[in-house]
Design a protein around this motif. Structure first.
Motif, PDB file in Angstrom:
ATOM      1  N   ALA A 265      15.091   7.277  17.743  1.00 43.60           N
ATOM      2  CA  ALA A 265      14.631   6.755  19.030  1.00 43.60           C
ATOM      3  C   ALA A 265      14.183   7.834  19.998  1.00 43.60           C
ATOM      4  CB  ALA A 265      15.745   5.923  19.676  1.00 43.60           C
ATOM      5  N   THR A 266      14.333   9.129  19.619  1.00 48.79           N
ATOM      6  CA  THR A 266      13.876  10.227  20.490  1.00 48.79           C
ATOM      7  C   THR A 266      12.901  11.140  19.757  1.00 48.79           C
ATOM      8  OG1 THR A 266      15.813  11.558  19.831  1.00 48.79           O
ATOM      9  CG2 THR A 266      16.018  10.215  21.831  1.00 48.79           C
ATOM     10  N   SER A 267      12.311  10.646  18.672  1.00 41.86           N
ATOM     11  CA  SER A 267      11.455  11.493  17.830  1.00 41.86           C
ATOM     12  C   SER A 267      10.218  12.000  18.558  1.00 41.86           C
ATOM     13  CB  SER A 267      11.039  10.713  16.578  1.00 41.86           C
ATOM     14  OG  SER A 267      10.307   9.544  16.951  1.00 41.86           O
ATOM     15  N   ALA A 268       9.736  11.263  19.573  1.00 43.98           N
ATOM     16  CA  ALA A 268       8.513  11.670  20.283  1.00 43.98           C
ATOM     17  C   ALA A 268       8.827  12.498  21.536  1.00 43.98           C
ATOM     18  CB  ALA A 268       7.701  10.438  20.661  1.00 43.98           C
ATOM     19  N   MET A 269      10.095  12.843  21.747  1.00 42.85           N
ATOM     20  CA  MET A 269      10.491  13.618  22.935  1.00 42.85           C
ATOM     21  C   MET A 269      10.759  15.065  22.542  1.00 42.85           C
ATOM     22  SD  MET A 269      13.294  11.015  24.597  1.00 42.85           S
ATOM     23  CE  MET A 269      13.094   9.235  24.543  1.00 42.85           C
ATOM     24  N   ASP A 270      10.635  15.963  23.524  1.00 37.72           N
ATOM     25  CA  ASP A 270      11.058  17.341  23.274  1.00 37.72           C
ATOM     26  C   ASP A 270      12.582  17.401  23.332  1.00 37.72           C
ATOM     27  OD1 ASP A 270      11.974  18.002  26.085  1.00 37.72           O
ATOM     28  OD2 ASP A 270       9.853  17.545  26.491  1.00 37.72           O
ATOM     29  N   GLU A 271      13.154  18.505  22.871  1.00 34.44           N
ATOM     30  CA  GLU A 271      14.602  18.601  22.769  1.00 34.44           C
ATOM     31  C   GLU A 271      15.284  18.526  24.125  1.00 34.44           C
ATOM     32  OE1 GLU A 271      15.555  22.073  20.554  1.00 34.44           O
ATOM     33  OE2 GLU A 271      14.697  21.312  18.681  1.00 34.44           O
ATOM     34  N   GLY A 272      14.637  19.049  25.167  1.00 36.99           N
ATOM     35  CA  GLY A 272      15.227  18.998  26.500  1.00 36.99           C
ATOM     36  C   GLY A 272      15.338  17.578  27.015  1.00 36.99           C
ATOM     37  N   LEU A 273      14.277  16.786  26.841  1.00 33.87           N
ATOM     38  CA  LEU A 273      14.295  15.399  27.288  1.00 33.87           C
ATOM     39  C   LEU A 273      15.277  14.581  26.450  1.00 33.87           C
ATOM     40  CD1 LEU A 273      13.150  13.284  29.182  1.00 33.87           C
ATOM     41  CD2 LEU A 273      11.237  12.961  27.582  1.00 33.87           C
ATOM     42  N   GLU A 274      15.322  14.863  25.156  1.00 35.27           N
ATOM     43  CA  GLU A 274      16.281  14.188  24.282  1.00 35.27           C
ATOM     44  C   GLU A 274      17.707  14.457  24.744  1.00 35.27           C
ATOM     45  OE1 GLU A 274      16.325  14.132  19.607  1.00 35.27           O
ATOM     46  OE2 GLU A 274      17.415  15.893  20.321  1.00 35.27           O
ATOM     47  N   GLU A 275      17.998  15.729  25.056  1.00 34.19           N
ATOM     48  CA  GLU A 275      19.318  16.099  25.543  1.00 34.19           C
ATOM     49  C   GLU A 275      19.671  15.339  26.816  1.00 34.19           C
ATOM     50  OE1 GLU A 275      22.871  18.475  26.258  1.00 34.19           O
ATOM     51  OE2 GLU A 275      21.643  18.205  24.457  1.00 34.19           O
ATOM     52  N   ALA A 276      18.718  15.280  27.757  1.00 34.19           N
ATOM     53  CA  ALA A 276      18.963  14.633  29.048  1.00 34.19           C
ATOM     54  C   ALA A 276      19.234  13.137  28.871  1.00 34.19           C
ATOM     55  CB  ALA A 276      17.765  14.854  29.972  1.00 34.19           C
ATOM     56  N   LEU A 277      18.484  12.474  28.018  1.00 32.09           N
ATOM     57  CA  LEU A 277      18.647  11.025  27.846  1.00 32.09           C
ATOM     58  C   LEU A 277      19.946  10.690  27.116  1.00 32.09           C
ATOM     59  CD1 LEU A 277      15.026   9.784  27.110  1.00 32.09           C
ATOM     60  CD2 LEU A 277      16.348   9.584  29.214  1.00 32.09           C
ATOM     61  N   TYR A 278      20.323  11.503  26.121  1.00 30.44           N
ATOM     62  CA  TYR A 278      21.592  11.243  25.451  1.00 30.44           C
ATOM     63  C   TYR A 278      22.765  11.426  26.410  1.00 30.44           C
ATOM     64  CZ  TYR A 278      20.812  10.178  20.524  1.00 30.44           C
ATOM     65  OH  TYR A 278      20.520   9.535  19.346  1.00 30.44           O
ATOM     66  N   ARG A 279      22.698  12.477  27.259  1.00 24.02           N
ATOM     67  CA  ARG A 279      23.773  12.689  28.236  1.00 24.02           C
ATOM     68  C   ARG A 279      23.801  11.546  29.260  1.00 24.02           C
ATOM     69  NH1 ARG A 279      26.447  17.278  27.869  1.00 24.02           N
ATOM     70  NH2 ARG A 279      25.541  19.043  26.714  1.00 24.02           N
ATOM     71  N   LEU A 280      22.612  11.078  29.646  1.00 21.06           N
ATOM     72  CA  LEU A 280      22.531   9.945  30.569  1.00 21.06           C
ATOM     73  C   LEU A 280      23.188   8.714  29.953  1.00 21.06           C
ATOM     74  CD1 LEU A 280      21.335   8.635  33.188  1.00 21.06           C
ATOM     75  CD2 LEU A 280      19.285   8.125  31.815  1.00 21.06           C
ATOM     76  N   LEU A 281      22.892   8.482  28.684  1.00 22.96           N
ATOM     77  CA  LEU A 281      23.429   7.316  27.990  1.00 22.96           C
ATOM     78  C   LEU A 281      24.953   7.395  27.882  1.00 22.96           C
ATOM     79  CD1 LEU A 281      22.384   4.756  26.569  1.00 22.96           C
ATOM     80  CD2 LEU A 281      22.370   6.048  24.424  1.00 22.96           C
ATOM     81  N   ARG A 282      25.469   8.576  27.547  1.00 24.31           N
ATOM     82  CA  ARG A 282      26.918   8.712  27.392  1.00 24.31           C
ATOM     83  C   ARG A 282      27.650   8.642  28.727  1.00 24.31           C
ATOM     84  NH1 ARG A 282      28.002   6.523  23.642  1.00 24.31           N
ATOM     85  NH2 ARG A 282      30.039   7.504  23.360  1.00 24.31           N
ATOM     86  N   SER A 283      26.972   9.100  29.808  1.00 23.87           N
ATOM     87  CA  SER A 283      27.628   9.036  31.116  1.00 23.87           C
ATOM     88  C   SER A 283      27.592   7.631  31.715  1.00 23.87           C
ATOM     89  CB  SER A 283      26.977  10.033  32.079  1.00 23.87           C
ATOM     90  OG  SER A 283      25.615   9.674  32.331  1.00 23.87           O
ATOM     91  N   ARG A 284      26.489   6.906  31.515  1.00 19.40           N
ATOM     92  CA  ARG A 284      26.358   5.556  32.082  1.00 19.40           C
ATOM     93  C   ARG A 284      27.103   4.500  31.253  1.00 19.40           C
ATOM     94  NH1 ARG A 284      21.826   4.772  35.447  1.00 19.40           N
ATOM     95  NH2 ARG A 284      21.543   6.676  36.691  1.00 19.40           N
TER      96      ARG A 284
END
Length: 597
Positions: A540-559
């Motif tokens: 689900a993050t294959s089209a993102m760069d690693e920085g954006l992938e990192e940010a969204l996963y952290r967002l998901l785990r925090s929310r």
């Protein structure tokens, strides 16, 4: 002729004919539904609409009204036939009073005929619309229920072009069923009525020196029966040709839709030549079959035209000796011709409508084949799913390919609320198939799965599905869109799509407008709004760069800290967001390890 008495007799006849026809039609319909293939096919499609405990009595009462108005048309034609006799007899006798009385009678009959025709059209259209609505809901429900639209793809022989079968074939089935049924009833009842008229007008007919009483009636029956048998032999190939016409046409339309849907991919590949070859090949199938239909229809139509034109002069030739010997009047002669034409038309109904019957049989095959495919898809096996309040548990789960090869053998693991699992492995090892099985979509598997109900589970694929409509609807899918602008705007900003806030209520094909990376970010926004208890992320993050992938996963785990997370991915950067890793290997082997140690 006493026309007032004739009208009274017509009303009595109409009541009796309707009752008898209803009874005979019911008995004949039951017999055909039990003894013939196409009868059983028809009843499978028609039963939900005509069963009173399902649809009430309104459909049957409406059908009875249509039958009544159809039989009224038969009686009006009989009255017109007798009017022809009166009018031409008045001309032959130079009877002015009788002539003008005939004109007055004609005005009444014509008014009744026009009113009856308009009422028949309205009743038929109302009935057809209601029947089509019922069938559409029936087929749509079958297709959507238990995910038949998806599971039917796993059949050895899935039904082709289900969209066409629901949209076009249902409409054809309803229209043809009504027109053919009423056509048959009209033809049979009219045949009986006009046979009686010809019987009264016929005298002794001499054939090769042999005198045949009422020979005119026997001659018309022999004439039409022979013509009908020959027409059936000529037109038989049209059944198969009409079926292929629907199939090839639908295949060509589907290829055109795919060209539009994957236009950008094709353009990048410069694949116009290959796509053009495929499209032209499918179009040649359409055209080739169309030529076959044209040639066969020419033969059938040519034969029908010859039979019809010969029938124009046939009664005059047969009655001419009696007319010139003054045994019958001019009115009798004209009525004979008119009754002969009606009788020939009625007896020729099956011959003339053969191509329509052929098309109807093709539609029956397509619709019943569609139902069979959905039923077969429903019978495909699925893993045993047991609902639980939170977390995910898999026990003794085995996966196979459609041809029986093992993808995964005896997999077992358990995740508590808030835990995360990363699934890895080489391409083709069954990573996505495992997610399908856990979701209850993959039929070639067995085992036991425990997870929250489907309403508490959400799946994000590599290319998230964006429905047609507003961006707001795409953000909330599969749940109804909320009017809370502040919440939607906050979520879009969180997934770095703040530039789309002003377009929330703009309706467009967002799957084509947004880049793949934007679509994947929108999918994460969908997760934040839905707050499911179990989340599946397939690349689900294959089209993102690693920085954006990192940010969204952290967002998901925090929310959503209490959500159970299952990811499929290849990047090593995903490891830090998961407590466990499941590695799939060839031959069905697998390895589960903890990442927190």
């Amino acid at each position: 002729m006493n026309w007032s008495q004739e009208l009274l007799q017509s009303a009595i006849w109409l009541g009796k004919a309707t009752a008898i026809t209803l009874l005979v039609s019911l008995l004949l319909g039951v017999a055909l539904a039990r003894t013939t293939m196409w009868g059983r096919q028809f009843w499978r499609l028609a039963a939900p609409f005509f069963t009173p405990r399902i649809s009430g009595w309104k459909p049957l009462l409406s059908l009875g009204a249509i039958l009544l108005i159809t039989l009224a048309g038969v009686r009006v034609n009989v009255l017109f036939s007798r009017w022809y006799n009166d009018m031409y007899s008045a001309l032959q006798q130079l009877n002015v009073k009788l002539f003008w009385a005939s004109m007055l009678i004609f005005g009444v009959l014509a008014a009744v005929h026009v009113g009856r025709s308009l009422l028949e059209y309205y009743l038929r259209q109302v009935f057809a619309i209601h029947w089509r609505e019922s069938l559409n809901e029936y087929f749509l429900g079958k297709w959507l229920d238990k995910q038949g639209y998806y599971r039917s793809q796993h059949l050895a022989k899935p039904a082709d072009n289900p969209d066409q079968r629901i949209q076009q074939d249902i409409s054809s089935f309803v229209g043809s069923s009504l027109s053919l049924a009423m056509g048959v009833i009209d033809a049979l009842v009219s045949t009986f009525e006009f046979t009686l008229i010809l019987w009264g007008l016929s005298g002794v007919f001499a054939l090769f020196g042999v005198e045949i009483p009422r020979g005119l009636v026997f001659m018309v029956y022999i004439y039409v029966i022979v013509a009908t048998v020959l027409a059936f032999r000529i037109g038989k190939p049209l059944i198969r040709l009409n079926f292929l016409n629907e199939k090839f046409g639908a295949d060509y339309r589907y290829a055109l839709v795919r060209l539009r849907e994957y236009g950008e991919n094709i353009a990048f590949y410069r694949g116009e030549k290959v796509e053009g070859t495929t499209l032209r090949l499918r179009f040649r199938q359409v055209i080739g079959n169309a030529w076959d239909i044209v040639h066969r229809t020419l033969k059938l139509s040519g034969f029908n035209l010859i039979v019809s034109q010969t029938g124009v002069i046939f009664p005059f030739i047969l009655q001419a000796p009696r007319f010139f010997s003054k045994q019958i009047t001019l009115g009798d002669m004209v009525q004979t011709s008119q009754a002969f034409g009606q009788l020939q038309s009625n007896l020729s109904f099956f011959r003339s409508a053969y191509d329509e019957f052929a098309g109807f049989k093709a539609v029956l095959d397509r619709l019943t084949g569609f139902i069979d495919a959905i039923h077969s898809a429903d019978q495909l096996p699925t893993p045993e799913l047991t609902p639980q309040s939170e977390g995910l548990s898999v026990r003794q789960l085995s996966l196979r390919t459609p041809d029986g090869q093992t993808l995964l053998s005896q997999l077992s693991f358990s995740l508590s609320a808030g835990q995360a699992l990363l699934i890895r492995g080489p391409s083709g090892s069954g990573k996505t198939t495992l997610l399908r099985a856990i979701a209850g979509l993959w039929p070639h598997c067995d085992g036991h799965i425990q997870r929250p109900p489907q309403s508490e589970v959400l799946f994000l694929s590599q290319r998230p599905y964006l429905p047609l409509g507003s961006l707001r609807a795409a953000l909330h899918y599969p749940h109804p869109a909320s009017a809370n602008n502040e919440r939607a705007a906050e979520v879009l900003r969180s997934v770095q799509l703040g530039h789309l806030i002003d377009k929330l209520d703009e309706e467009a094909d967002w799957g084509r407008i947004l880049s793949l990376g934007e679509q994947q970010r929108l999918g994460f926004g969908r997760l934040l709004l839905a707050a499911p208890k179990v989340i599946f992320l397939d690349e689900a993050t294959s089209a993102m760069d690693e920085g954006l992938e990192e940010a969204l996963y952290r967002l998901l785990r925090s929310r959503l800290p209490h959500a159970t997370l299952v990811s499929v991915g290849h990047r090593s950067t995903l490891l830090i967001h998961h407590q466990f890793a499941l590695t799939l290997r060839s031959g069905g082997e697998w390895k589960l390890e903890s990442l927190s140690e």
